[in-house]
Write a protein that holds these residues in place. Structure first.
Motif, PDB file in Angstrom:
ATOM      1  N   GLU A  25       6.555  -8.421 -24.564  1.00 22.78           N
ATOM      2  CA  GLU A  25       7.280  -9.312 -23.192  1.00 22.78           C
ATOM      3  C   GLU A  25       7.361  -8.004 -22.269  1.00 22.78           C
ATOM      4  OE1 GLU A  25      11.387 -10.923 -24.740  1.00 22.78           O
ATOM      5  OE2 GLU A  25      10.336 -12.522 -26.243  1.00 22.78           O
ATOM      6  N   ILE A  26       8.164  -6.599 -22.992  1.00 17.25           N
ATOM      7  CA  ILE A  26       8.494  -6.377 -21.811  1.00 17.25           C
ATOM      8  C   ILE A  26       7.606  -5.474 -21.114  1.00 17.25           C
ATOM      9  CG2 ILE A  26       9.065  -3.947 -22.812  1.00 17.25           C
ATOM     10  CD1 ILE A  26      11.476  -5.060 -20.070  1.00 17.25           C
ATOM     11  N   SER A  27       6.312  -5.198 -21.719  1.00 15.64           N
ATOM     12  CA  SER A  27       5.320  -4.610 -21.545  1.00 15.64           C
ATOM     13  C   SER A  27       4.552  -5.572 -20.764  1.00 15.64           C
ATOM     14  CB  SER A  27       4.350  -4.168 -22.575  1.00 15.64           C
ATOM     15  OG  SER A  27       4.555  -3.177 -23.474  1.00 15.64           O
ATOM     16  N   MET A  28       4.244  -6.968 -20.465  1.00 13.68           N
ATOM     17  CA  MET A  28       3.961  -8.198 -20.183  1.00 13.68           C
ATOM     18  C   MET A  28       4.329  -8.143 -18.484  1.00 13.68           C
ATOM     19  SD  MET A  28       3.201 -11.085 -23.153  1.00 13.68           S
ATOM     20  CE  MET A  28       2.877 -12.478 -22.140  1.00 13.68           C
ATOM     21  N   LYS A  29       6.081  -8.299 -18.542  1.00 20.49           N
ATOM     22  CA  LYS A  29       6.331  -8.252 -17.662  1.00 20.49           C
ATOM     23  C   LYS A  29       6.196  -6.417 -16.876  1.00 20.49           C
ATOM     24  CE  LYS A  29      10.000 -10.234 -19.099  1.00 20.49           C
ATOM     25  NZ  LYS A  29      12.137 -10.002 -19.559  1.00 20.49           N
ATOM     26  N   PHE A  30       6.197  -5.277 -17.097  1.00 18.97           N
ATOM     27  CA  PHE A  30       5.418  -4.268 -15.992  1.00 18.97           C
ATOM     28  C   PHE A  30       4.422  -4.752 -15.715  1.00 18.97           C
ATOM     29  CE2 PHE A  30       8.741  -1.698 -18.025  1.00 18.97           C
ATOM     30  CZ  PHE A  30       9.758  -1.395 -16.279  1.00 18.97           C
ATOM     31  N   GLN A  31       3.674  -5.609 -17.350  1.00 25.31           N
ATOM     32  CA  GLN A  31       2.386  -5.469 -16.221  1.00 25.31           C
ATOM     33  C   GLN A  31       2.147  -6.557 -15.141  1.00 25.31           C
ATOM     34  OE1 GLN A  31      -0.664  -4.304 -17.803  1.00 25.31           O
ATOM     35  NE2 GLN A  31      -1.847  -5.698 -16.293  1.00 25.31           N
ATOM     36  N   ARG A  32       2.480  -7.443 -15.237  1.00 23.36           N
ATOM     37  CA  ARG A  32       2.280  -8.672 -14.322  1.00 23.36           C
ATOM     38  C   ARG A  32       2.903  -7.876 -12.830  1.00 23.36           C
ATOM     39  NH1 ARG A  32       5.647 -12.203 -17.723  1.00 23.36           N
ATOM     40  NH2 ARG A  32       3.920 -13.348 -18.941  1.00 23.36           N
ATOM     41  N   LEU A  33       4.069  -7.046 -12.590  1.00 19.21           N
ATOM     42  CA  LEU A  33       4.494  -6.139 -11.761  1.00 19.21           C
ATOM     43  C   LEU A  33       3.658  -5.556 -11.235  1.00 19.21           C
ATOM     44  CD1 LEU A  33       8.432  -5.542 -12.755  1.00 19.21           C
ATOM     45  CD2 LEU A  33       7.484  -7.136 -10.581  1.00 19.21           C
ATOM     46  N   ILE A  34       2.758  -4.373 -11.780  1.00 22.39           N
ATOM     47  CA  ILE A  34       1.482  -3.540 -11.545  1.00 22.39           C
ATOM     48  C   ILE A  34       0.905  -4.141 -10.886  1.00 22.39           C
ATOM     49  CG2 ILE A  34       0.149  -2.092 -12.625  1.00 22.39           C
ATOM     50  CD1 ILE A  34       2.438  -1.802 -14.472  1.00 22.39           C
ATOM     51  N   VAL A  35       0.468  -5.600 -11.141  1.00 24.85           N
ATOM     52  CA  VAL A  35      -0.820  -6.569 -10.655  1.00 24.85           C
ATOM     53  C   VAL A  35      -0.319  -6.891  -9.503  1.00 24.85           C
ATOM     54  CG1 VAL A  35      -2.294  -8.796 -11.139  1.00 24.85           C
ATOM     55  CG2 VAL A  35      -1.724  -7.066 -13.454  1.00 24.85           C
ATOM     56  N   CYS A  36       0.499  -7.003  -9.480  1.00 20.35           N
ATOM     57  CA  CYS A  36       0.885  -7.533  -8.251  1.00 20.35           C
ATOM     58  C   CYS A  36       1.169  -7.273  -6.953  1.00 20.35           C
ATOM     59  CB  CYS A  36       2.488  -8.618  -8.676  1.00 20.35           C
ATOM     60  SG  CYS A  36       2.033 -10.245  -9.016  1.00 20.35           S
ATOM     61  N   SER A  37       1.515  -5.675  -7.330  1.00 16.39           N
ATOM     62  CA  SER A  37       1.566  -4.080  -5.904  1.00 16.39           C
ATOM     63  C   SER A  37       0.421  -3.966  -5.993  1.00 16.39           C
ATOM     64  CB  SER A  37       2.778  -3.450  -7.307  1.00 16.39           C
ATOM     65  OG  SER A  37       3.980  -4.621  -7.086  1.00 16.39           O
ATOM     66  N   GLN A  38      -0.269  -4.072  -6.856  1.00 20.39           N
ATOM     67  CA  GLN A  38      -1.973  -2.827  -6.344  1.00 20.39           C
ATOM     68  C   GLN A  38      -2.116  -2.581  -5.166  1.00 20.39           C
ATOM     69  OE1 GLN A  38      -4.171  -3.613  -9.964  1.00 20.39           O
ATOM     70  NE2 GLN A  38      -4.989  -5.721  -9.119  1.00 20.39           N
ATOM     71  N   ASP A  39      -1.531  -3.887  -4.394  1.00 20.70           N
ATOM     72  CA  ASP A  39      -2.470  -3.498  -3.392  1.00 20.70           C
ATOM     73  C   ASP A  39      -1.680  -3.517  -1.992  1.00 20.70           C
ATOM     74  OD1 ASP A  39      -4.983  -5.032  -4.298  1.00 20.70           O
ATOM     75  OD2 ASP A  39      -4.840  -6.454  -4.722  1.00 20.70           O
ATOM     76  N   ASN A  40      -0.504  -3.304  -2.740  1.00 16.73           N
ATOM     77  CA  ASN A  40       0.281  -3.127  -1.668  1.00 16.73           C
ATOM     78  C   ASN A  40       0.866  -1.746  -1.623  1.00 16.73           C
ATOM     79  OD1 ASN A  40       3.166  -3.500  -0.332  1.00 16.73           O
ATOM     80  ND2 ASN A  40       2.329  -5.045   0.667  1.00 16.73           N
ATOM     81  N   ASN A  41       1.059  -0.710  -0.800  1.00 12.18           N
ATOM     82  CA  ASN A  41       1.196   0.595  -0.665  1.00 12.18           C
ATOM     83  C   ASN A  41       3.403   0.281  -0.968  1.00 12.18           C
ATOM     84  OD1 ASN A  41      -0.974   1.696  -0.798  1.00 12.18           O
ATOM     85  ND2 ASN A  41      -1.302   1.970   1.553  1.00 12.18           N
ATOM     86  N   VAL A  42       3.917   0.064  -0.377  1.00  7.38           N
ATOM     87  CA  VAL A  42       4.982   0.337  -0.566  1.00  7.38           C
ATOM     88  C   VAL A  42       5.897  -0.551  -1.455  1.00  7.38           C
ATOM     89  CG1 VAL A  42       7.272  -1.242   0.681  1.00  7.38           C
ATOM     90  CG2 VAL A  42       5.616  -0.221   1.905  1.00  7.38           C
ATOM     91  N   ALA A  43       4.820  -2.014  -1.842  1.00 10.59           N
ATOM     92  CA  ALA A  43       5.382  -2.418  -3.748  1.00 10.59           C
ATOM     93  C   ALA A  43       4.701  -0.713  -5.063  1.00 10.59           C
ATOM     94  CB  ALA A  43       4.699  -3.717  -4.086  1.00 10.59           C
ATOM     95  N   ARG A  44       3.582  -0.318  -4.077  1.00  9.32           N
ATOM     96  CA  ARG A  44       3.763   0.104  -5.125  1.00  9.32           C
ATOM     97  C   ARG A  44       3.766   1.327  -5.431  1.00  9.32           C
ATOM     98  NH1 ARG A  44      -2.861   2.008  -3.832  1.00  9.32           N
ATOM     99  NH2 ARG A  44      -2.382   4.192  -5.533  1.00  9.32           N
ATOM    100  N   GLN A  45       5.426   2.192  -3.631  1.00 10.65           N
ATOM    101  CA  GLN A  45       5.795   3.001  -4.067  1.00 10.65           C
ATOM    102  C   GLN A  45       6.940   2.364  -4.934  1.00 10.65           C
ATOM    103  OE1 GLN A  45       6.962   4.105   0.102  1.00 10.65           O
ATOM    104  NE2 GLN A  45       8.247   5.990  -0.595  1.00 10.65           N
TER     105      GLN A  45
END
Length: 237
Positions: free
Chosen positions: A101-121
């Motif tokens: 479950e925690i891996s899926m949550k982090f995966q969703r955050l990473i996918v949503c943040s990969q195109d935004n520099n601020v979100a990646r930071q």
């Protein structure tokens, strides 16, 4: 039956056409205590066929409850279900389920943040803060192992990547080395035999032709060791 003193009975049980060793079964009719020399119940918790035969001889209609262990009944599964329910009720989650479950949550955050520099930071800072808090709780954690650095931001192949067409090299085992050595010795022996086989065969043929001359040799049909010589120029009536 070999013993009957009123309190307990002893039997020797076996199958005449199959068993070589006889087993001794002790049975107490008062409290239905039974044991066998094969020790199946003490080792596995299941009554053996020898004990069942003696219970049948004494017309015991059902197996006593003390010989039906809980681990062989459906009550074990019910107990496990209760334990799992209590774990979830107390707020705990099994480690395997929590990891997924925690891996899926982090995966969703990473996918949503990969195109935004601020979100990646934000993700990088969150990982660093989480690492510090976890290290304070359980000790050092190395999350950089196996990472591939790339200054250009482009994902690159790992340094250990093999070139195309190059196979994986592994060290030979002891058995493989011995097998290769034996195969090498056998190959050398076959090569030596092929080299010496031709001259030896030609020498044997020359000797046979000298002995036979105008005739030929026949191996004896009896158990003797002498060859029979026939001459082609002699007519046999």
């Amino acid at each position: 039956m070999v013993v009957n003193d009123g309190c307990k009975c002893k039997y020797h049980v076996w199958r005449p056409d199959i068993d070589i060793i006889r087993h001794e079964v002790t049975f107490k009719p008062i409290n239905l205590d039974i044991c066998c020399s094969c020790k199946l119940f003490s080792e596995l918790g299941i009554l053996c066929c020898h004990c069942l035969r003696i219970l049948h001889v004494h017309c015991v209609s059902s197996i006593p409850n003390k010989y039906i262990l809980k681990r062989w009944t459906k009550k074990v599964v019910e107990g496990r279900n209760v334990d799992i329910a209590s774990v979830f009720y107390n707020g705990g989650v099994p480690s395997s389920i929590w990891a997924v479950e925690i891996s899926m949550k982090f995966q969703r955050l990473i996918v949503c943040s990969q195109d935004n520099n601020v979100a990646r930071q934000f993700c990088d800072e969150a990982v660093e803060n989480a690492r510090k808090n976890i290290e304070a709780e359980i000790g050092d954690v190395n999350i950089e192992e196996g990472a591939v650095s790339s200054s250009s931001g482009i994902v690159q192949d790992p340094s250990s990547r093999r070139s195309k067409g190059v196979g994986n090299k592994r060290s030979s085992s002891v058995i493989e080395k011995k097998y290769n050595a034996t195969r090498g010795r056998k190959s050398a022996a076959n090569k030596l035999a092929s080299i010496t086989k031709g001259p030896v065969q030609s020498l044997v043929l020359e000797n046979i032709s000298e002995i036979a001359r105008d005739g030929y040799l026949v191996h004896p049909s009896s158990g003797g060791s002498q060859f029979v010589h026939f001459n082609k120029n002699v007519d046999i009536d």
